[in-house]
Design an enzyme around this catalytic site. Sequence first.
Site, PDB file in Angstrom:
ATOM      1  N   TRP A 124       0.855  -1.185   0.000  1.00  0.00           N
ATOM      2  CA  TRP A 124       0.000   0.000   0.000  1.00  0.00           C
ATOM      3  C   TRP A 124       0.890   1.233   0.000  1.00  0.00           C
ATOM      4  O   TRP A 124       1.814   1.327   0.815  1.00  0.00           O
ATOM      5  CB  TRP A 124      -0.920   0.044   1.219  1.00  0.00           C
ATOM      6  CG  TRP A 124      -1.612   1.374   1.328  1.00  0.00           C
ATOM      7  CD1 TRP A 124      -2.610   1.839   0.523  1.00  0.00           C
ATOM      8  CD2 TRP A 124      -1.311   2.441   2.243  1.00  0.00           C
ATOM      9  NE1 TRP A 124      -2.948   3.118   0.887  1.00  0.00           N
ATOM     10  CE2 TRP A 124      -2.177   3.515   1.938  1.00  0.00           C
ATOM     11  CE3 TRP A 124      -0.397   2.583   3.293  1.00  0.00           C
ATOM     12  CZ2 TRP A 124      -2.152   4.721   2.652  1.00  0.00           C
ATOM     13  CZ3 TRP A 124      -0.371   3.781   3.998  1.00  0.00           C
ATOM     14  CH2 TRP A 124      -1.248   4.837   3.672  1.00  0.00           C
ATOM     15  N   GLU A 165      -3.113  -2.957  -2.416  1.00  0.00           N
ATOM     16  CA  GLU A 165      -4.268  -2.344  -1.739  1.00  0.00           C
ATOM     17  C   GLU A 165      -4.585  -0.983  -2.347  1.00  0.00           C
ATOM     18  O   GLU A 165      -3.714  -0.121  -2.444  1.00  0.00           O
ATOM     19  CB  GLU A 165      -3.952  -2.198  -0.239  1.00  0.00           C
ATOM     20  CG  GLU A 165      -5.065  -1.550   0.576  1.00  0.00           C
ATOM     21  CD  GLU A 165      -4.713  -1.456   2.072  1.00  0.00           C
ATOM     22  OE1 GLU A 165      -3.544  -1.661   2.435  1.00  0.00           O
ATOM     23  OE2 GLU A 165      -5.631  -1.156   2.868  1.00  0.00           O
ATOM     24  N   LYS A 209      -6.930   2.687  -2.635  1.00  0.00           N
ATOM     25  CA  LYS A 209      -7.477   3.665  -1.708  1.00  0.00           C
ATOM     26  C   LYS A 209      -8.159   4.776  -2.497  1.00  0.00           C
ATOM     27  O   LYS A 209      -7.806   5.037  -3.640  1.00  0.00           O
ATOM     28  CB  LYS A 209      -6.360   4.227  -0.833  1.00  0.00           C
ATOM     29  CG  LYS A 209      -6.873   4.972   0.381  1.00  0.00           C
ATOM     30  CD  LYS A 209      -5.843   5.013   1.479  1.00  0.00           C
ATOM     31  CE  LYS A 209      -6.313   5.930   2.581  1.00  0.00           C
ATOM     32  NZ  LYS A 209      -5.477   5.879   3.759  1.00  0.00           N
ATOM     33  N   ASP A 228      -9.680  -2.912   1.305  1.00  0.00           N
ATOM     34  CA  ASP A 228      -9.845  -2.439   2.683  1.00  0.00           C
ATOM     35  C   ASP A 228     -11.209  -1.754   2.708  1.00  0.00           C
ATOM     36  O   ASP A 228     -11.460  -0.842   1.900  1.00  0.00           O
ATOM     37  CB  ASP A 228      -8.695  -1.476   3.008  1.00  0.00           C
ATOM     38  CG  ASP A 228      -8.781  -0.874   4.406  1.00  0.00           C
ATOM     39  OD1 ASP A 228      -9.868  -0.390   4.770  1.00  0.00           O
ATOM     40  OD2 ASP A 228      -7.756  -0.843   5.098  1.00  0.00           O
ATOM     41  N   HIS A 282     -11.728   2.022   2.311  1.00  0.00           N
ATOM     42  CA  HIS A 282     -11.074   2.699   1.197  1.00  0.00           C
ATOM     43  C   HIS A 282     -11.960   2.961  -0.006  1.00  0.00           C
ATOM     44  O   HIS A 282     -11.481   2.992  -1.135  1.00  0.00           O
ATOM     45  CB  HIS A 282      -9.840   1.897   0.765  1.00  0.00           C
ATOM     46  CG  HIS A 282      -8.732   1.950   1.765  1.00  0.00           C
ATOM     47  ND1 HIS A 282      -7.465   1.500   1.510  1.00  0.00           N
ATOM     48  CD2 HIS A 282      -8.704   2.431   3.032  1.00  0.00           C
ATOM     49  CE1 HIS A 282      -6.696   1.680   2.563  1.00  0.00           C
ATOM     50  NE2 HIS A 282      -7.429   2.239   3.510  1.00  0.00           N
ATOM     51  N   HIS A 332      -8.730  -6.202   4.106  1.00  0.00           N
ATOM     52  CA  HIS A 332      -8.429  -5.526   5.351  1.00  0.00           C
ATOM     53  C   HIS A 332      -9.768  -5.181   5.965  1.00  0.00           C
ATOM     54  O   HIS A 332     -10.517  -4.375   5.405  1.00  0.00           O
ATOM     55  CB  HIS A 332      -7.635  -4.227   5.105  1.00  0.00           C
ATOM     56  CG  HIS A 332      -6.163  -4.430   5.093  1.00  0.00           C
ATOM     57  ND1 HIS A 332      -5.273  -3.400   4.916  1.00  0.00           N
ATOM     58  CD2 HIS A 332      -5.416  -5.555   5.267  1.00  0.00           C
ATOM     59  CE1 HIS A 332      -4.040  -3.883   4.978  1.00  0.00           C
ATOM     60  NE2 HIS A 332      -4.095  -5.179   5.175  1.00  0.00           N
ATOM     61  N   ASP A 376     -12.188   7.006   6.490  1.00  0.00           N
ATOM     62  CA  ASP A 376     -11.330   5.845   6.726  1.00  0.00           C
ATOM     63  C   ASP A 376     -10.725   5.943   8.124  1.00  0.00           C
ATOM     64  O   ASP A 376      -9.517   6.041   8.294  1.00  0.00           O
ATOM     65  CB  ASP A 376     -10.238   5.814   5.651  1.00  0.00           C
ATOM     66  CG  ASP A 376      -9.335   4.596   5.768  1.00  0.00           C
ATOM     67  OD1 ASP A 376      -9.810   3.560   6.260  1.00  0.00           O
ATOM     68  OD2 ASP A 376      -8.164   4.688   5.370  1.00  0.00           O
ATOM     69  N   ASP A 425     -10.596   3.874  10.695  1.00  0.00           N
ATOM     70  CA  ASP A 425      -9.965   2.708  11.320  1.00  0.00           C
ATOM     71  C   ASP A 425     -10.369   2.496  12.775  1.00  0.00           C
ATOM     72  O   ASP A 425      -9.526   2.258  13.640  1.00  0.00           O
ATOM     73  CB  ASP A 425      -8.433   2.773  11.165  1.00  0.00           C
ATOM     74  CG  ASP A 425      -8.007   2.519   9.724  1.00  0.00           C
ATOM     75  OD1 ASP A 425      -8.284   1.425   9.222  1.00  0.00           O
ATOM     76  OD2 ASP A 425      -7.417   3.431   9.093  1.00  0.00           O
ATOM     77  N   ASP A 452      -7.396  -4.508  10.129  1.00  0.00           N
ATOM     78  CA  ASP A 452      -6.588  -3.286   9.953  1.00  0.00           C
ATOM     79  C   ASP A 452      -7.332  -2.111  10.596  1.00  0.00           C
ATOM     80  O   ASP A 452      -8.209  -1.516   9.976  1.00  0.00           O
ATOM     81  CB  ASP A 452      -6.342  -3.015   8.461  1.00  0.00           C
ATOM     82  CG  ASP A 452      -5.529  -1.740   8.251  1.00  0.00           C
ATOM     83  OD1 ASP A 452      -4.908  -1.250   9.221  1.00  0.00           O
ATOM     84  OD2 ASP A 452      -5.515  -1.222   7.111  1.00  0.00           O
TER      85      ASP A 452
HETATM   86  C1  RNT Z   1      -3.952   2.725   5.030  1.00  0.00           C
HETATM   87  C2  RNT Z   1      -4.086   1.282   4.690  1.00  0.00           C
HETATM   88  C3  RNT Z   1      -2.964   0.399   5.179  1.00  0.00           C
HETATM   89  C4  RNT Z   1      -2.531   0.748   6.578  1.00  0.00           C
HETATM   90  C5  RNT Z   1      -1.567  -0.225   7.186  1.00  0.00           C
HETATM   91  C6  RNT Z   1      -0.922   0.326   8.411  1.00  0.00           C
HETATM   92  O1  RNT Z   1      -5.053   3.447   4.693  1.00  0.00           O
HETATM   93  O2  RNT Z   1      -5.300   0.804   5.147  1.00  0.00           O
HETATM   94  O3  RNT Z   1      -3.338  -0.916   5.063  1.00  0.00           O
HETATM   95  O4  RNT Z   1      -3.627   0.856   7.430  1.00  0.00           O
HETATM   96  O5  RNT Z   1      -0.659  -0.620   6.241  1.00  0.00           O
HETATM   97 ZN    ZN Z   2      -5.628  -1.290   4.964  1.00  0.00          ZN
END
Ligand code: RNT
Ligand code: ZN
Length: 413
Positions: free
Chosen positions: A181, A222, A224, A255, A258, A282, A290, A292, A322
């Site tokens: 990523w 990955e 985004k 993810d 994303h 993820h 985003d 998290d 994640d």
């Molecule tokens: C960031 C991505 C990525 C990170 C990790 C720490 O937006 O989701 O995967 O969260 O690599």
């Molecule tokens: Zn991620």
Amino acid sequence: MTRYEEAKQIYAHFGVDTQKALARLSEVPVSIHCWQGDDVIGFDGGGALSGGIQTTGDYPYRARNPEELMADLDKAFSLIPGKKKLNLHASYAIFENGETPDRSRIEPRHFQKWVDFAKARGLGLDFNPTLFSHPMVKDNLTLSSPDKAVRRYWIDHCKHCLVIADYFARQTGMPCVMNIWIPDGMKDYPADRLAPRRRFLEALDEILSVPYDKAQVYVTLESKVFGIGLEAYTVGSAEFTLSYAASRHLTPLLDNGHYHPTELVSDKISSLLLFYDRIALHITRPMRWDSDHVVLFDDETREIAKEIVRADALDRVFLATDYFDASINRVSAWVTGVRNVQKALLYALLQPNETLQNLQDANDWTALMVLQEALKTAPFGDVWQEYLHRQRIPADYLTEVRAYEQGLSIRNG
Ligand code: RNT
Ligand code: ZN
């Protein structure tokens, strides 16, 4: 009759075998991200978290070194049932004897302690190059930078990471997912969207020229949609990463934080499964962006699990967590989020999927709605409790977490 035995009968009326579901669940590995334990800081002194991602909160007792992180992981693992893998970032390399950290030169030996840790616990290892929180990220760009020296640094970093991922797979005897990523993006409307993406593509091609065991190392990419301070343009967009992965036989990684807010990863899984051998996820909880947040047992997490189970794809989807919440106890954050992924999987395994599919094909949306709603209040909790019991994992983890926290008072956070 125990509560589980009663639940077993109730599910049997729906045509569901709880024993089969419990057995299947215990075989599904979930890759646990190491970075919840220290707010994505790592051990290589990279600097404050950057790259459009952010942790918020100032809960004390963050792990400050490998020993503390490993101890916290052990505590979390002792409270999480089922099969686990450990997901490491390159920034968690362990440098010893006064060695100066340099991400472009990391080697398997910098991860030997992690390999020993994993082997002693029978865990598989996954890996991630760390292309953020570092002085060589220039103007928010890494592999797509117009600056050759910046690109060189990060290409070398990723090549070294691939060697390490290969080492992980060989040492553990289990497949290693290596996820790339990059944070690369721009705050305002770019004048040129093409050139950075072309440079990213060429950089990836060079990285992938490193020989590695394609049967045991799965390189994932990955995508985004945006990052904080990178709102206008993201180099590694969904279209870029999917097309690149398809053309180079890599694995796409989705993810669920994303995408645009009304897009759902649960709806994307079936399409990708028709075109890729494997896909990777993820699993996170995007709260309005985003953000998290810790994964909950919520609708979308369940829907993602249902899609995987209904497609009979538990062996084709790499599941990883994640998220990073610095406002609560971090061991609890790990346990809560990972257990919720597993609960969602169990919930999906306890659906009479064939019956439901037949109702859809018969266009009987009335019965489909009634049955699906009835399943929501079936005694799922009793089956989950039975799973914890069989796995010898205490249901109440808060007491354990609190007791463990008592011993951490020497950490100043
Ligand atoms: C960031 C991505 C990525 C990170 C990790 C720490 O937006 O989701 O995967 O969260 O690599
Ligand atoms: Zn991620």
